[in-house]
Scaffold this motif. Structure first.
Motif, mmCIF file in Angstrom:
data_model
loop_
_atom_site.group_PDB
_atom_site.id
_atom_site.type_symbol
_atom_site.label_atom_id
_atom_site.label_comp_id
_atom_site.label_asym_id
_atom_site.label_seq_id
_atom_site.Cartn_x
_atom_site.Cartn_y
_atom_site.Cartn_z
ATOM 1 N N PHE A 147 32.276 5.231 12.135
ATOM 2 C CA PHE A 147 33.072 4.833 13.300
ATOM 3 C C PHE A 147 32.266 3.950 14.251
ATOM 4 O O PHE A 147 32.763 2.984 14.803
ATOM 5 C CB PHE A 147 33.556 6.070 14.054
ATOM 6 N N LYS A 148 30.989 4.316 14.445
ATOM 7 C CA LYS A 148 30.179 3.660 15.470
ATOM 8 C C LYS A 148 29.860 2.204 15.170
ATOM 9 O O LYS A 148 29.738 1.378 16.061
ATOM 10 C CB LYS A 148 28.849 4.421 15.638
ATOM 11 N N LYS A 149 29.698 1.883 13.888
ATOM 12 C CA LYS A 149 29.297 0.520 13.539
ATOM 13 C C LYS A 149 30.473 -0.454 13.525
ATOM 14 O O LYS A 149 30.309 -1.630 13.265
ATOM 15 C CB LYS A 149 28.625 0.521 12.163
ATOM 16 N N GLN A 150 31.641 0.070 13.783
ATOM 17 C CA GLN A 150 32.812 -0.802 13.719
ATOM 18 C C GLN A 150 33.023 -1.584 15.008
ATOM 19 O O GLN A 150 32.693 -1.112 16.092
ATOM 20 C CB GLN A 150 34.063 0.032 13.447
ATOM 21 N N GLN A 186 33.807 10.788 15.454
ATOM 22 C CA GLN A 186 34.247 9.438 15.834
ATOM 23 C C GLN A 186 33.298 8.789 16.830
ATOM 24 O O GLN A 186 33.310 7.588 17.015
ATOM 25 C CB GLN A 186 35.691 9.460 16.373
ATOM 26 N N GLU A 187 32.446 9.619 17.482
ATOM 27 C CA GLU A 187 31.474 9.045 18.409
ATOM 28 C C GLU A 187 30.076 9.028 17.815
ATOM 29 O O GLU A 187 29.155 8.464 18.379
ATOM 30 C CB GLU A 187 31.456 9.854 19.724
ATOM 31 N N GLU A 188 29.894 9.740 16.700
ATOM 32 C CA GLU A 188 28.538 9.891 16.165
ATOM 33 C C GLU A 188 28.294 9.199 14.834
ATOM 34 O O GLU A 188 27.233 8.664 14.580
ATOM 35 C CB GLU A 188 28.231 11.391 15.994
ATOM 36 N N PRO A 216 28.120 6.675 11.698
ATOM 37 C CA PRO A 216 28.091 5.210 11.531
ATOM 38 C C PRO A 216 29.439 4.678 11.076
ATOM 39 O O PRO A 216 29.803 3.552 11.397
ATOM 40 C CB PRO A 216 27.038 4.993 10.440
#
Lengths: 599, 167
Positions: free
Chosen positions: A112-115, A106-108, A110
């Motif tokens: 999750f990160k690109k949201q 969830q931290e790494e 894309p």
């Protein structure tokens, strides 16, 4: 009572529940009890975390370790290893396509990160049954601000500044809609939330209602204050029982806390919301049909104008927005219209929730700024097409939309660019299709849907789509003619011009759009009696290569209709008359001896 | 079941729903849902007659609402209503094979009920669980990531539960 050492957040979105979340939770709780951990480990069920293909999912805090694809067995092991011994259980962590293991995807990733989460800001974070958790995330602050500080005109001004457009499909500017409803003169006005999310492949409204129901309650109350309404309705599909349950619970607690009902927040403003449940009619997603259905009638659309803002429910001025649109309102009020409009691009401001489904590795919900390209959405966030297959097209906007072929995937996604490509954003469903999907079959599929769901009120939609479907059936059966292609197009254009409501006016879109981009496929079906994707049953056969077949009998055993014959260690054969082209044999053959051919 | 029985039941449900709702003009669909739940998945046609008296609306109007919505049925249906999602995301991820195995294992087609009165098979528009397609709904419970084998297992489990008399 001992202090809580760990909090386990478990996704209780509809998709995770259907993948077995309840048995996971039960097993987790009983194992915690068994090891006397139940007082120091807190289990919290939240709404949809978005990554549906990984479900059931849970995250263990304070570390934030993300476990996926759980079942009642492996969750026991996680308790024993992770919680008792402090060792992360590697085998249940996220594993990427290249075999990389991640403890905190969830931290790494894309995905999750690109949201950028605005409408879905609380999904997977709060317990949907807890109003306290919603308040802790600034819940009902926007309502308080509106009632204590802002005039209705100021609310409308912020909405206009934000550039928010309706997320249900038509994309009408929300601020303008609220202004019309406010200006309409009447002593009785209504606020409605359209939660009749019917577009195949779109499920963000469901996730919001299930995961963060209070945001919709708050936004509808703000809307009522702004336009001067005292009564609201939410119309939810009967297919969403969990959403109905959680939203109804949110209504009760909001009343207890004084955010709903008489004298809201101690002022003389009163407003209440009732739930209305649909009964299985796609057309009720159309706003005037929905209004008829709330009135206890058949859900058939009305002629517009007059628009609901002038004459809606019981002919009174009515403001109607969809779930996702409402979910954007509280953050806009709190942070201002300018804050919202910094996301996205000219004409399409803010973020949009997209539902990734079909042939894509990471299925689920993602909220991203408008203007993102399809390539980023499918490849970076979605993780590409499974099995190394080639992307063919993406269907957007459900049965009212069209497809975007692979060659256009670098187009930024906005209301305007998609219109140019002959489709719409719609409610945000993105159905990804690969080289194995036949576009004529896809078009036929949508037409079957429209024919069944047409309310029958106007002739172009009721009869026209039926004739279109007949032509498409002829084509996929190998009996189509070139004249049929012309007729199909002409008929489609007529239906678009002459239908009564938005659904009829857009029903031929999937056909016209696939004809525009995949004309060669239509021609192959008609002229060569060939289905290039080898999907259409009547134009395809499954055959066994006698040279490669070793007679292992695996295919014959798996065939559900006994179409395969042959003895052990001798080449097998498929009887095309019996074969249903289900493809089961293709999957089990380890010698690459079975293939599809067309013609 | 006599007309008197339906009359009394519908009347009771009508009063109940009326007392729950703040608005009175619009509760026909809610009442129909409640009647259907009471009779276990169907609405006896006589109910329309009773509602005509109670609501003062013409019979034709009540009948048109009753037959317009796919979730209402005037035919008796099984204890378990299986609604198979027939939308595109389920279609492109193997929905056809799942449907076929369902039809095989139940021995019925769409709109039919098994002889033991347990299952009715219906098709449904999108269930909104596309992330775990193919999907079906059995009464209010959703099942995702279906395969032909999984479907067989689910049906067997329900049958087993019924055989052993567990409620």
């Amino acid at each position: 009572m001992p202090a809580v050492e760990n909090t386990i957040v478990i996704c209780a979105g509809g998709a995770c529940i259907s993948a077995g979340e309840i048995s996971v939770k039960e097993s987790l709780e009983s194992t915690l009890k068994e090891y006397a951990l139940d007082e120091v480990v807190q289990v919290v069920e939240t709404g949809c975390m978005g990554a549906c293909d990984l479900g059931p999912i849970m995250v263990i805090y304070p570390e934030g370790i993300f476990y996926q694809k759980l079942n009642s067995e492996n969750v026991k092991k996680i308790v024993e290893e992770h919680l008792l011994k402090g060792r992360v259980v590697k085998e249940f962590l996220y594993t990427g396509p290249a075999g990389e293991v991640k403890e905190k995807p969830q931290e790494e990733l894309p995905f999750f990160k690109k949201q950028v989460k605005i409408a879905t800001r609380n999904l997977g974070v709060v317990d949907p049954l807890s109003i306290e958790e919603y308040i802790a995330r600034d819940g009902y602050f926007a309502l308080t601000k509106v009632i204590k500080e802002l005039s209705p005109d100021k609310v409308i001004e912020e909405l206009k500044k934000s550039g928010l457009r309706g997320r249900g499909g038509a994309g009408f500017p929300t601020g303008l809609k609220w202004e019309f409803a406010k200006k309409a003169e009447s002593n009785v006005k209504y606020v409605i939330c359209n939660a009749d999310e019917g577009d195949p492949g779109a499920f963000m409204d469901r996730a919001i209602l299930e995961g963060d129901p209070h945001t919709v309650v708050e936004a509808m109350t703000i809307a009522a204050y702004t336009i001067g309404a005292t009564k609201g309705f939410i119309y939810v599909r009967a297919e969403y029982p969990l959403a109905i349950e959680r939203f109804s619970h949110a209504l009760e607690t909001a009343r207890e806390y004084g955010f709903l009902g008489n004298n809201i927040l101690g002022t003389d403003f009163s407003f209440d919301i009732e739930v209305r449940i649909g009964a299985g009619a796609f057309v009720c997603g159309e706003e005037t049909a929905l209004i008829n259905s709330i009135e206890g009638k058949r859900g058939i659309p009305r002629v517009k104008p007059p628009y609901p803002a002038q004459k809606g429910l019981w002919n009174k001025p009515t403001l109607i927005n969809n779930v996702e649109t409402y979910a954007n309102i509280p953050p806009i009020i709190l942070h201002g219209g300018d804050w919202f409009s910094q996301f996205g691009v000219e004409g399409s401001r803010g973020t949009k929730v997209f539902a990734l489904a079909g042939k894509v590795n990471n299925t689920g919900l993602v909220e991203v700024p408008m203007g993102i390209t399809l390539r980023e959405l499918i490849y970076e966030i979605g993780g590409g097409v499974p099995g190394g297959k080639k992307l063919k097209a993406v269907q957007t906007g459900g049965p009212s939309g069209g497809c975007i072929p692979e060659k256009h995937i670098d187009t930024p996604i906005t209301y305007d660019t998609l219109k140019e490509l002959g489709t719409i954003i719609g409610s945000g469903g993105m159905i990804v299709m690969d080289e194995d999907d036949c576009m004529v079959d896809v078009a036929k599929f949508f037409l079957e849907f429209t024919v069944e769901e047409s309310c029958g009120q106007c002739t172009p939609c009721r009869d026209g789509t039926k004739r279109m479907l007949e032509i498409l059936e002829r084509i996929t059966d190998g009996e189509g003619t070139e004249e049929d292609l012309e007729k199909l197009k002409e008929l489609g254009e007529h239906i678009m011009k002459t239908s009564l409501c938005g659904l009829g006016q857009t029903a031929p879109q999937p056909v016209l759009s696939t004809m525009r981009y995949f004309w060669d496929e239509y021609e192959a079906h008609v002229k060569e009696k060939r289905c290039p994707a080898k999907k259409c049953k009547e134009l395809t056969r499954i055959v066994i290569d006698k040279e490669k077949c070793v007679g292992c009998t695996a295919c014959a055993r798996v065939c559900p209709v006994d179409a395969i014959s042959g003895s052990v260690r001798n080449p097998h054969e498929i009887d095309s008359e019996i074969c249903t082209r289900c493809g089961s044999c293709l999957e089990v053959c380890r010698f690459g001896a079975i293939s599809k051919v067309s013609p | 079941m006599s007309f008197e029985e339906v009359k009394n039941t519908v009347k009771k449900i009508y009063e109940q729903v009326k007392s729950e709702n703040l608005e009175e003009r619009d509760n026909l669909i809610n009442i129909l849902h409640a009647i259907q739940e009471h009779y276990g998945n169907y609405i006896p046609l006589e109910a329309a007659e009773v509602l005509k008296e109670l609501t003062g609306r013409p019979l034709s109007e009540i009948y048109e609402v009753l037959t317009f919505y796919t979730m209402f049925s005037t035919d008796k249906r099984g204890k378990y209503i299986i609604r198979v999602c027939k939308s595109l995301p389920c279609h492109v991820t193997g929905g056809a094979a799942v449907l076929k195995s369902l039809k095989d294992v139940l021995g019925i087609d769409y709109g039919q009920t098994t002889e033991d009165g347990l299952f009715t098979l219906e098709e449904s528009s999108c269930l909104g669980l596309c992330g775990v397609s193919p999907v079906m709904l059995i009464n209010d419970e959703a099942y995702g990531n279906l395969t032909p084998e999984k479907v067989r297992k689910i049906i067997e489990e329900i049958k087993e539960k019924e055989r052993s008399g567990v409620k």
